[in-house]
Design a protein around this motif. Sequence first.
Motif, mmCIF file in Angstrom:
data_model
loop_
_atom_site.group_PDB
_atom_site.id
_atom_site.type_symbol
_atom_site.label_atom_id
_atom_site.label_comp_id
_atom_site.label_asym_id
_atom_site.label_seq_id
_atom_site.Cartn_x
_atom_site.Cartn_y
_atom_site.Cartn_z
ATOM 1 N N SER A 205 0.828 -1.198 0.000
ATOM 2 C CA SER A 205 0.000 0.000 0.000
ATOM 3 C C SER A 205 0.867 1.255 0.000
ATOM 4 O O SER A 205 1.816 1.367 0.783
ATOM 5 C CB SER A 205 -0.916 -0.018 1.236
ATOM 6 O OG SER A 205 -1.591 1.205 1.383
ATOM 7 N N ARG A 206 0.573 2.166 -0.899
ATOM 8 C CA ARG A 206 1.272 3.448 -1.027
ATOM 9 C C ARG A 206 2.778 3.270 -1.245
ATOM 10 O O ARG A 206 3.568 4.148 -0.907
ATOM 11 C CB ARG A 206 0.997 4.346 0.177
ATOM 12 C CG ARG A 206 -0.502 4.580 0.406
ATOM 13 C CD ARG A 206 -0.763 5.500 1.571
ATOM 14 N NE ARG A 206 -2.157 5.486 1.954
ATOM 15 C CZ ARG A 206 -3.101 6.280 1.456
ATOM 16 N NH1 ARG A 206 -2.780 7.153 0.518
ATOM 17 N NH2 ARG A 206 -4.345 6.197 1.877
ATOM 18 N N SER A 227 3.963 -1.050 4.915
ATOM 19 C CA SER A 227 2.500 -0.990 4.931
ATOM 20 C C SER A 227 1.965 -2.377 4.617
ATOM 21 O O SER A 227 2.726 -3.325 4.385
ATOM 22 C CB SER A 227 2.005 0.024 3.889
ATOM 23 O OG SER A 227 2.393 -0.392 2.583
ATOM 24 N N ASP A 422 -1.473 1.428 6.618
ATOM 25 C CA ASP A 422 -0.540 2.185 5.787
ATOM 26 C C ASP A 422 0.846 2.312 6.407
ATOM 27 O O ASP A 422 1.749 2.859 5.783
ATOM 28 C CB ASP A 422 -1.101 3.580 5.501
ATOM 29 C CG ASP A 422 -2.181 3.537 4.427
ATOM 30 O OD1 ASP A 422 -2.020 2.758 3.472
ATOM 31 O OD2 ASP A 422 -3.186 4.258 4.555
ATOM 32 N N ASP A 526 -6.199 2.961 4.890
ATOM 33 C CA ASP A 526 -5.625 3.139 6.212
ATOM 34 C C ASP A 526 -6.677 3.005 7.312
ATOM 35 O O ASP A 526 -6.476 3.434 8.439
ATOM 36 C CB ASP A 526 -4.927 4.501 6.321
ATOM 37 C CG ASP A 526 -5.867 5.657 6.096
ATOM 38 O OD1 ASP A 526 -5.444 6.803 6.299
ATOM 39 O OD2 ASP A 526 -7.026 5.423 5.722
#
Length: 765
Positions: A205-206, A227, A422, A526
């Motif tokens: 994620s991200r 994350s 996150d 998140d």
Amino acid sequence: MSDKALDKFLRKVPDVQVLANATVSTATLLLTNHHLIVATPHTPSSSQDGSSHQPKPKTREVYIAYPMIAQCTFRPTPPSSGLSSTIRLRCRDFLFVTFNFVDDRQARDVFETIKCQTCKLGSIEKLYAFTYDAPPIEKAVGGWELYDAKAEWKRQGISDKGIDRGWRISKINLDYAFSPTYPALLVVPSSISDNTLNYAGRYRSRVRIPTLTYLHPVNNCSITRSSQPMAGLRGNRSIQDEKLVSACFSASAQIDDGEPSSQTISRASPASSQADLGLPTDSELSETERLEDEMISASNIEIVSDKPHIYGAQQHNLIVDARPTVNALAMQAVGLGSENMDHYKFATKAYLGIENIHVMRDSLAKVIEAVKDSDISRLPPNQELLVKSGWLKHITGLLDGAALIARQVGIQHSHVLIHCSDGWDRTSQLSALSQLMLDPYYRTIEGFIVLIEKDWLAFGHMFQHRSGFLNSEKWFSTQNDALAGSAIQPGGNGEGRGDAIENALLSAKRFFNKSNASQDTVTDSDGELLSVDESPKAKRRSGTKDTLADKEATKPKETSPVFHQFLDCTYQLLHQYPTRFEFNERFLRRLLYHLYSCQYGTFLYNNEKSRLDARVQQRTASAWGYFLAQRAGFTNKDYDGGEIDDHVKGKERLLFPKLDKVRWWPELFNRKDQDMNGPVNTVTERYLGDREDSMGVGGGVLTGVETADRVVPAGSIRHTPPNGTQGKLASLREGISGLGIVKSMGGGGSKSPANSKQPLEVEMQ
């Protein structure tokens, strides 16, 4: 104060009655661009030389920075009533203060001015930090130069000139194009190329890939953080991510088939001696296992493993998912989730059951409700509300999880990867706390600052979103109720005037505007719950775009006391080990104050890139300059910073929390210790007896976490989730199955004003 200085004031209101700290005084309110100033007359004591000369009256001023205001309630009165209009403030440092005005128009003007200066700025750059001129003594310290990422990695044995201890410093994110919320310099295994990182980043994620944050100086074991993976309902996997995690877990030692080499064992710290640490020897294991069975219900930690877990083995690499098992599994419905351990067989997984930001925000709100009458009453806080808040339960859970990580690294000589959703909230808490337990350097003043810079600021904790620096108009309210203007009286039930009516109106409003959250909300990665209209997909469909003001505006549902909890956990360790920390309790309290004061640029924005783009180092002062310039006032006089010796009690490298000694932090809430904790901390006892999370998760394994008088070793892995969890997981799987999507579900989870005219006293910078 000169007339020239008065020209800067937006409003000057004399003869205002002030209620604070259960005392009443008369003051002049001075409203500036950045502060509400409460100026109270103060007459020094008479001259001691026998002369008849009387000292001139002086003015004592208390500054309340507008971002410190967490709630402001205005209660007007009709002009003919003869009653006072009031403004009541709740500040983020738990100062509660009430202002009574004879003139309703004056009161309304003050309320509107405070509201305008607090939550209608529209931009972070209009906060006080961008106009504050630090005194020369603070500038001389050089607060911005205190943290140097390369210097910290060098301290840990890693340089940017080559390969050290199995790790290298990658510059793949030097321009923040790879992962905007990550630091510019990333430490990764030397066997992993930047090309592999590029592919691995697509699975997290991200793009917050597993990267090093701490390397143990003795046994070379690591703490990495990331994350959540993007496993989704179909059980997606990434060979590159699996390769990266495997390399993190073997970067410092030769590993064959998941077993450590003799090289790893030979590097064992003296702390590995079971007898030295008070751990059970082989002859005592049966008794320890019995104690472990007694304590199984005391933790939310759930271990998932297909391998037997033998106590005393040297390597138990661990992937720590900070979330409750059900929450992690539910994220698969939006394309995220947790690792399928079929593909990470070199490690075991632990779900810690730590709740999300919404639960923590609500918990603190209940604490505030319990202590809110401190401005008008000397009575102790509402103990029932303190118990219902669950605040101490959450603090204990964080300490429990961090102790698990520290024990795996420092005693089990293992590697740990930490993530939540996150990787910037619970991950930062656990990562920083575990390092605080592992490394004495981080218990010094400079070391603690470096820890915050590294694991909070550099790794992208969203200080702006979580702290709500620009405030929100929702936190300003006008109460036109029947009791408006009546005198506020303290009561044993902790209720201020009009609260019952306010609660009834709010309940009615909720009834007529209620909606089914499960149908009308979507889950962000998140853990945020966004209304459909606020979701990114909905905005793209409608063609609307966020303006700069929209992006910087405070979203109340994104605020949460994440950093506050970290400081509270640090306070617990400081209180339990008063000679092991160079800084004192006041240091932690003032740190929380300056998080919200917005006087310094240190905590502004959400990540390293945003602070660099805003040029905060060139345009604002550093909070560390303030603390180091006044170092003497923040130094623990009982600190014993002598040589580390694992064979001498009180000088060990490691320290672990005593979970049954978790207590309220009374100084932070401006309360007496007796009022918050009493002779017996019944709140702690109650929650340690029944620590279940809100989803019913409980009965996990307490893996080697020290209590007051005994240590429970790792073992007795529980493969079947507790009854409450098992039913919820089954229902969730059944619901997902109904979507008709092929999936792999592997790796799931198997707490009367005094009449004396005393001035308002609050510690200020």
